[in-house]
Write an enzyme that holds these catalytic residues in place. Structure first.
Site, short mmCIF file in Angstrom:
data_model
loop_
_atom_site.label_atom_id
_atom_site.label_comp_id
_atom_site.label_asym_id
_atom_site.label_seq_id
_atom_site.Cartn_x
_atom_site.Cartn_y
_atom_site.Cartn_z
CG HIS A 183 -1.98 1.03 1.21
ND1 HIS A 183 -1.79 2.32 1.67
CD2 HIS A 183 -3.26 0.98 0.75
CE1 HIS A 183 -2.90 3.01 1.51
NE2 HIS A 183 -3.80 2.24 0.95
CG ASP B 155 -8.02 -2.96 -2.94
OD1 ASP B 155 -9.22 -2.64 -2.91
OD2 ASP B 155 -7.10 -2.14 -3.11
#
Length: 456
Positions: free
Chosen positions: A333, A392
């Site tokens: 991320h 996700d």
């Protein structure tokens, strides 16, 4: 209709023009270093460039110790309240949380029971679409991409608004709440129209029900029999809460600030944010995770064999498997390094649904990849920080277990993030900042104008 000769001419000419456009657009990467350009508005260590202030959301992933950045477990904070405490609050009390979270983001405090009831009543009144909107904008103009239909529909709301350009807080709040309420209806109906006209499925249009939560209404409108379990609805509700806000620096929220700063109308702002979220580097990432796992399941015989899974992950990094992009989707991320709190919360509840659905083996496969992937990435690549699974990684698996169609994965994200976008638009208006205009340095050489007769 274009004839064959023109189509051949167009093809050849576009190839020629593409080469010219690419050549004149290229900038030597060394120049970005020379002029200290912070590409992606991030420093070399990944820390975002400070461009604004907000009280809405905070993403915390490191501390500064003796001028050194030290990664810490990620925290997500809504209006000063840790996401773990917020989620634990409504889950422990057996309530749906998205409406409460939306109230918190918009108005700064958790609502009382009476305030929440009145807010939910107001939101439910906005779920029905304007008269003839369903026929004019959705059924008669079905689209293959639901995000594009959402953006088009949001822009169409301008026409149905008697006061669209008023940017007072009162009017913008009305417009945003209208979009928060109706966006789930638009998205589901757009999918139903697409499934009917392009996939030849039965057209199912269930009107939203005022007594249901946002998550319940999505499942009610989507499923032909309108049936769903309580756990299914609560897991979708959790996903909506976790995606509602992520600070002012994420791409689509920053777009909201940028476009709001121009003084334009709400519908133009939200359409721009939707365009940002649609990108696979932003809102479309969970689709890539699901597709990657489908490829993994076809190429890994023993889902419990760490070595076989590691070999597949290595092929991903070496651009030898799946889409050959060299990425393990759902891992890493831009902000979080040690952990993504949204992933932790979603994983915990996803395990419960996996047991209800009889998908424990597949959940365990996700768990193994989550454990192995950061180790492999750390061995293969030089990282300025660690990597971990992001939201996700599990959200796509959750949507799959909920039998949501792939085409609705990113629109579900948009439905949720609409709450955060609304809060940030109002914050930008209240603080009356300047139009956002960062600098770009031109590195083109100066040239003289050449008359037409002298050009070659």
């Amino acid at each position: 209709m274009m004839n064959a000769n023109f189509m051949e001419f167009e093809k050849n000419k576009l190839e020629e023009l593409t080469e010219l456009a690419t050549k004149c657009s290229y900038i030597d990467p060394e120049l970005f270093v020379k002029y200290q350009v912070k590409r992606g508005l991030r420093d070399l260590d990944g820390k975002g460039v400070l461009v604004g202030l907000t009280e809405i959301g905070e993403v915390h992933s490191y501390i500064i110790d003796e001028n050194e950045i030290v990664p810490v477990p990620g925290r997500l904070i809504y209006r000063g309240i840790d996401i773990f405490d917020l989620v634990d609050g409504f889950i422990s009390e057996g309530r749906f949380g998205f409406e409460e979270t939306t109230y918190l983001l918009l108005f700064g405090d958790l609502p009382t029971r009476e305030q929440l009831n009145e807010f939910e009543k107001l939101l439910s009144s906005y779920r029905e679409l304007p008269e003839e909107f369903l026929n004019d904008m959705i059924l008669n103009l079905p689209g293959k991409d639901i995000m594009n239909v959402l953006a088009r529909s949001v822009l169409a709301y301008y026409t149905y608004d008697s006061n669209p350009d008023d940017t007072s807080v009162k009017n913008v709040l009305r417009q945003c709440m209208r979009l928060i309420g109706s966006m789930p209806t638009i998205a589901v109906y757009a999918y139903q129209a697409m499934a009917h006209y392009y996939d030849r499925k039965s057209l199912v249009i269930h009107p939203p029900r005022p007594e249901l939560s946002t998550a319940e209404n999505i499942l009610h409108m989507l499923r032909p029999d309108s049936k769903y379990t309580d756990l299914e609805a609560r897991l979708l509700d959790l996903a909506l809460v976790l995606h509602a806000e992520h600070g002012g620096g994420n791409n689509s929220t920053f777009v909201t600030h940028v476009v709001t700063s121009t003084g334009t109308d709400t519908y133009s702002v939200i359409a721009a944010a939707l365009g940002s979220l649609k990108g696979p580097r932003h809102g479309g990432a969970n689709i890539k995770v699901c597709q990657m796992f489908e490829d993994l399941k076809q190429n890994v015989r023993d889902w419990k064999d760490d070595e076989e899974i590691e070999n597949y992950l290595m092929k991903l990094l070496n651009k030898e498997a799946f889409d050959r992009a060299g990425l393990i989707y759902g891992i890493g991320h831009a902000v979080y390094s040690i952990s993504d709190p949204r992933c932790i919360l979603l994983k915990e509840q996803a395990e419960k649904l996996a047991k209800e659905k009889g998908l424990e083996d597949e959940f365990e496969l996700y768990d193994r990849v989550e454990r192995l992937a950061p180790q492999i990435i750390g061995r293969v690549r030089k990282m300025y920080k660690g990597v971990s699974a992001n939201v996700d990684f599990y959200s796509g698996f959750v949507y799959k277990m909920l039998n949501l169609p792939l085409e609705l994965y990113t629109p579900i994200f948009a439905i949720s993030r609409m709450s955060g976008w609304a809060a940030h638009r109002i914050e930008e208006i209240v603080n009356a900042g300047k139009i956002i205009r960062p600098a770009y340095k031109s590195v083109a050489e100066r040239r003289d104008y050449v008359a037409m007769k002298d050009r070659k």
